[in-house]
Structure formats: C-alpha cells, structure tokens
Design a protein around this motif. Structure first.
Motif, mmCIF file in Angstrom:
data_model
loop_
_atom_site.group_PDB
_atom_site.id
_atom_site.type_symbol
_atom_site.label_atom_id
_atom_site.label_comp_id
_atom_site.label_asym_id
_atom_site.label_seq_id
_atom_site.Cartn_x
_atom_site.Cartn_y
_atom_site.Cartn_z
ATOM 1 N N LEU A 66 0.851 -1.188 0.000
ATOM 2 C CA LEU A 66 0.000 0.000 0.000
ATOM 3 C C LEU A 66 0.890 1.241 0.000
ATOM 4 C CD1 LEU A 66 -2.487 -1.015 2.866
ATOM 5 C CD2 LEU A 66 -2.642 -1.549 0.426
ATOM 6 N N ALA A 67 0.578 2.176 -0.866
ATOM 7 C CA ALA A 67 1.355 3.424 -0.888
ATOM 8 C C ALA A 67 1.104 4.200 0.407
ATOM 9 C CB ALA A 67 0.969 4.261 -2.103
ATOM 10 N N ASP A 68 -0.142 4.173 0.873
ATOM 11 C CA ASP A 68 -0.512 4.874 2.107
ATOM 12 C C ASP A 68 -1.753 4.187 2.675
ATOM 13 O OD1 ASP A 68 -1.448 6.532 4.112
ATOM 14 O OD2 ASP A 68 -1.132 8.385 2.977
ATOM 15 N N PRO A 69 -1.615 3.520 3.838
ATOM 16 C CA PRO A 69 -2.778 2.772 4.366
ATOM 17 C C PRO A 69 -3.951 3.681 4.714
ATOM 18 C CG PRO A 69 -1.036 2.906 6.030
ATOM 19 C CD PRO A 69 -0.457 3.473 4.754
ATOM 20 N N ARG A 70 -3.715 4.990 4.782
ATOM 21 C CA ARG A 70 -4.811 5.920 5.083
ATOM 22 C C ARG A 70 -5.630 6.260 3.844
ATOM 23 N NH1 ARG A 70 -0.761 10.155 7.689
ATOM 24 N NH2 ARG A 70 0.227 9.465 5.765
ATOM 25 N N ALA A 71 -5.112 5.886 2.686
ATOM 26 C CA ALA A 71 -5.807 6.209 1.434
ATOM 27 C C ALA A 71 -5.615 5.041 0.462
ATOM 28 C CB ALA A 71 -5.245 7.502 0.846
ATOM 29 N N VAL A 72 -6.334 3.954 0.730
ATOM 30 C CA VAL A 72 -6.188 2.747 -0.084
ATOM 31 C C VAL A 72 -6.786 2.995 -1.463
ATOM 32 C CG1 VAL A 72 -6.807 0.301 -0.227
ATOM 33 C CG2 VAL A 72 -6.266 1.311 1.982
ATOM 34 N N ARG A 101 -7.281 -2.106 -2.934
ATOM 35 C CA ARG A 101 -8.456 -2.677 -2.261
ATOM 36 C C ARG A 101 -8.889 -3.972 -2.944
ATOM 37 N NH1 ARG A 101 -12.179 1.519 -2.593
ATOM 38 N NH2 ARG A 101 -13.221 0.574 -4.352
ATOM 39 N N ALA A 102 -8.890 -3.953 -4.259
ATOM 40 C CA ALA A 102 -9.301 -5.151 -5.008
ATOM 41 C C ALA A 102 -8.327 -6.294 -4.756
ATOM 42 C CB ALA A 102 -9.376 -4.824 -6.505
ATOM 43 N N PHE A 158 -0.832 -6.828 4.424
ATOM 44 C CA PHE A 158 -0.544 -5.565 3.734
ATOM 45 C C PHE A 158 0.693 -4.934 4.354
ATOM 46 C CE2 PHE A 158 -2.285 -2.821 7.064
ATOM 47 C CZ PHE A 158 -3.264 -3.609 7.652
ATOM 48 N N VAL A 159 1.346 -4.113 3.576
ATOM 49 C CA VAL A 159 2.529 -3.416 4.063
ATOM 50 C C VAL A 159 2.561 -2.021 3.445
ATOM 51 C CG1 VAL A 159 4.007 -4.414 2.249
ATOM 52 C CG2 VAL A 159 5.046 -3.498 4.344
ATOM 53 N N GLY A 160 2.951 -1.073 4.264
ATOM 54 C CA GLY A 160 3.068 0.301 3.792
ATOM 55 C C GLY A 160 3.910 1.068 4.779
ATOM 56 N N PRO A 161 4.012 2.362 4.589
ATOM 57 C CA PRO A 161 4.759 3.170 5.547
ATOM 58 C C PRO A 161 4.137 3.073 6.939
ATOM 59 C CG PRO A 161 3.516 4.545 4.021
ATOM 60 C CD PRO A 161 3.409 3.155 3.512
ATOM 61 N N VAL A 162 4.961 3.120 7.969
ATOM 62 C CA VAL A 162 4.448 3.073 9.340
ATOM 63 C C VAL A 162 3.704 4.382 9.625
ATOM 64 C CG1 VAL A 162 5.026 2.836 11.782
ATOM 65 C CG2 VAL A 162 6.381 1.637 10.059
ATOM 66 N N VAL A 163 2.422 4.250 9.944
ATOM 67 C CA VAL A 163 1.634 5.429 10.307
ATOM 68 C C VAL A 163 1.215 5.236 11.758
ATOM 69 C CG1 VAL A 163 -0.326 6.881 9.726
ATOM 70 C CG2 VAL A 163 0.819 5.573 7.923
ATOM 71 N N ALA A 164 2.011 5.827 12.647
ATOM 72 C CA ALA A 164 1.801 5.600 14.079
ATOM 73 C C ALA A 164 0.883 6.650 14.694
ATOM 74 C CB ALA A 164 3.144 5.598 14.808
ATOM 75 N N ASP A 165 0.580 7.693 13.968
ATOM 76 C CA ASP A 165 -0.301 8.737 14.507
ATOM 77 C C ASP A 165 -1.742 8.467 14.079
ATOM 78 O OD1 ASP A 165 1.809 10.063 15.666
ATOM 79 O OD2 ASP A 165 2.176 11.307 13.897
ATOM 80 N N THR A 221 -3.646 6.093 14.701
ATOM 81 C CA THR A 221 -3.798 4.736 14.171
ATOM 82 C C THR A 221 -5.237 4.244 14.277
ATOM 83 O OG1 THR A 221 -1.538 4.315 14.895
ATOM 84 C CG2 THR A 221 -2.842 2.412 14.241
ATOM 85 N N ARG A 222 -5.847 4.507 15.426
ATOM 86 C CA ARG A 222 -7.229 4.039 15.604
ATOM 87 C C ARG A 222 -8.143 4.569 14.512
ATOM 88 N NH1 ARG A 222 -5.918 4.315 20.970
ATOM 89 N NH2 ARG A 222 -6.550 2.487 22.162
ATOM 90 N N ASP A 223 -7.986 5.844 14.212
ATOM 91 C CA ASP A 223 -8.898 6.465 13.247
ATOM 92 C C ASP A 223 -8.699 5.909 11.838
ATOM 93 O OD1 ASP A 223 -10.069 7.997 15.196
ATOM 94 O OD2 ASP A 223 -8.683 9.676 14.924
ATOM 95 N N TRP A 224 -7.445 5.871 11.420
ATOM 96 C CA TRP A 224 -7.280 5.404 10.026
ATOM 97 C C TRP A 224 -7.503 3.905 9.907
ATOM 98 C CZ3 TRP A 224 -3.932 1.689 8.694
ATOM 99 C CH2 TRP A 224 -2.717 1.561 9.373
ATOM 100 N N LEU A 225 -7.193 3.162 10.978
ATOM 101 C CA LEU A 225 -7.421 1.715 10.931
ATOM 102 C C LEU A 225 -8.916 1.414 10.837
ATOM 103 C CD1 LEU A 225 -5.511 -0.696 10.921
ATOM 104 C CD2 LEU A 225 -5.823 -0.906 13.378
#
Ligand SMILES: [Fe+2]
Length: 302
Positions: free
Chosen positions: A45-51, A56-57, A71-78, A80-84
């Motif tokens: 994933l380029a950015d797990p916050r914007a799949v 997605r497919a 899945f793997v992408g950049p670590v987004v530690a801020d 996390t609950r919201d984007w997850l």
C-alpha cells in the motif's frame, strides 16, 4: 463459495455433510490456488490511510480466496485508531466487537502491560499465544468474523504469527474423517467456562460448535482455542478424536500453515482465521505494539 439452501429439503453446499459433490467441487477449486508463502498474500500500500481501488481489489481478492491478506506500507503511528477504522470500513468491517479490555473504541493496542487487569491476559504479555480464533468465548450471536492487526513496532526478538485458513483446517479434517466435522459441529462440542472479572459483568458459560455455517452467507465460521484451561470439550469419543486430529494438524507440520513475522507497517486483514503467536522479547527502545480490531462482519469487497 456455495450458499446453503434456506428452502425446504436437506441443506446443500460445500459445508453440508450430505452434499459430497458440492464439497468436492469447492475443495478442489480451493486446493488448486493455495498461497505457498506469506508473500503470496501480501499487498503493498502506498498509504494505508488512502487505499486505492487497485490495492483494495487485491486485498479483497486474497481474502475471498484465502480468508486473509497481508498488507505493508509506511508506518503510520499517529491516529492509528482512526485510520485503521476507516481502512477496515473499506472492506465492510464496521461492526466492532467491544471486549472488556479494549479501549473505548473497541480497538486494542496489544503491548506488554506493566500493570492493571490486562496483565492477566496472554495477549498483553510477551508469552506465546497458542492456536485460536478470536472471540471464541463470544456469545454465539456475536461471533468475531473479521479481524485486522496492524504492527506499529515489532519486538527485539520473536513475536512471529502462524496462520491457517480455517477452511483448510476443515478440508484436512473432513478428508481424514467426515465424522470429525460432525463431532465438531455439535452445538455443545465446546463450552467456554464462565468468567468473572472484578468490576465486570460475569460472563456465563458459553457452549457452541467449533464449525458452523452462517445461514445468511453460507460462510464457514470456526470457534476454537487450544488453551485447555479455557475450554471444556464435550465428553464424547468422537469429539475427543476430532480435537486430537485438529491439534495434530496445527502442531504437526501441516504444509498449509504459513508463518510470518510482521514488521512495522505490516498488517493482517482476515476472516478470523486460525492463528497463534510465538513469545517475544522487547528491548527498552523496542516495545512491540500491534493494534487489533475485531468485527462482527466478514471482509467484503464493498
Ligand atoms: Fe488472536
């Protein structure tokens, strides 16, 4: 996947005991496309916050075939609950399972707990976690069908997961002896003893089957834990034999078991497949942190 008929007559479909033809067709198709290694399940994933639609497919297709995707992408530690939460919703996972230890929003940060009630629960320690599906102790009308894990930080050492598509466990058992499936589909095959936590409402004993089929979707659901103190198996020779066969499968080098150690930025999206976790060791500057979200929904392409 076939859908069990809801009309009069015997149930049909791959998970119906008397529909050998449907089972064989489904089984052969399933075994023709097995993931050989965890990488076969992995989507970047380029950015797990914007799949993206393509990402997605790709994830949904892996979940449709194998009940899980990595899945793997950049670590987004801020945040996390919201984007997850938003990430999960992309796959139709919206109905969060709240458990008594999860933080308010039902998403749990799994990390070693220094104190508090979590210390009594193995997920919040660095000890190994034996084979299970999540929420095996849930009431039957609130099963955990979907599960998302996301690794913010891995441990200094250990913390590897083993994963087994529960449909493959079903196939191995049914091929060994259809009686194993019948035994483990009994409504009282496995009982979770009552639990009483200080300050929490007591949970009554929870009998139920290991294998069940969702009447609405025809999907196979599995409820299981290898933790002997957490379950009372029905006193029935057929159940004893089936549980021994299942444990042998899980612990005896089944070739369909995948082992994967999630690095920071990696996650698992799945239909609550069988899994375990090895023990691990944190270092002062490297404390394992994995977010977990459980849902009553299954992964969908929606
Ligand atoms: Fe789990």
């Amino acid at each position: 996947m076939g859908v069990t008929a809801q009309t009069a007559g015997p149930p049909r479909g791959p998970f119906a005991p008397d529909d050998a033809a449907a089972y064989t067709r489904w089984r052969d198709a399933k075994l023709a496309h097995l993931p050989a290694r965890p990488d076969d399940l992995l989507v970047e994933l380029a950015d797990p916050r914007a799949v993206t639609a393509a990402e997605r497919a790709a994830l949904a297709e892996r979940c449709r075939r194998h009940n899980m995707a990595l899945f793997v992408g950049p670590v987004v530690a801020d945040g996390t609950r919201d984007w997850l939460r938003a990430f999960a919703r992309t796959f139709g996972l919206d109905d969060l399972d709240s458990n008594m230890l999860a933080d308010e929003d039902g998403i749990s940060p799994l990390t070693v707990a220094a104190d508090g009630p979590r210390r009594a629960y193995i997920p919040y320690t660095d000890r190994p976690l034996s084979w299970h599906t999540d929420g095996y102790y849930n009431p039957l009308h609130r099963p955990v069908r979907g599960l998302v894990l996301y690794t913010v930080q891995d441990a200094a050492e250990g913390g590897e997961n083993a994963l087994l598509d529960h449909e493959l466990a079903y196939i191995a058992l049914r091929d060994a002896d259809p009686g194993h499936i019948a035994a483990l589909s009994q409504p009282d095959a496995m009982t979770i003893p009552p639990n009483a936590e200080p300050g929490q409402p007591p949970r009554p004993a929870q009998p139920g089957p290991v294998f069940s089929v969702d009447p609405l979707t025809g999907a196979l659901h599995m409820r299981y834990t290898a933790r002997v103190r957490h379950v009372v198996w029905k006193d029935d020779p057929a159940v004893t034999a089936a549980v021994a066969a299942l444990n042998g499968l899980l612990n005896g080098g089944c070739p369909w078991v995948l082992r994967h150690r999630m690095a920071p930025g990696q996650g698992l999206l799945c239909n609550n497949v069988l899994h375990n976790r090895t023990g691990f060791r944190d270092a002062p500057d490297r404390t394992r942190l994995v977010y977990r979200a459980r849902f009553h929904d299954r992964v969908s392409a929606a």
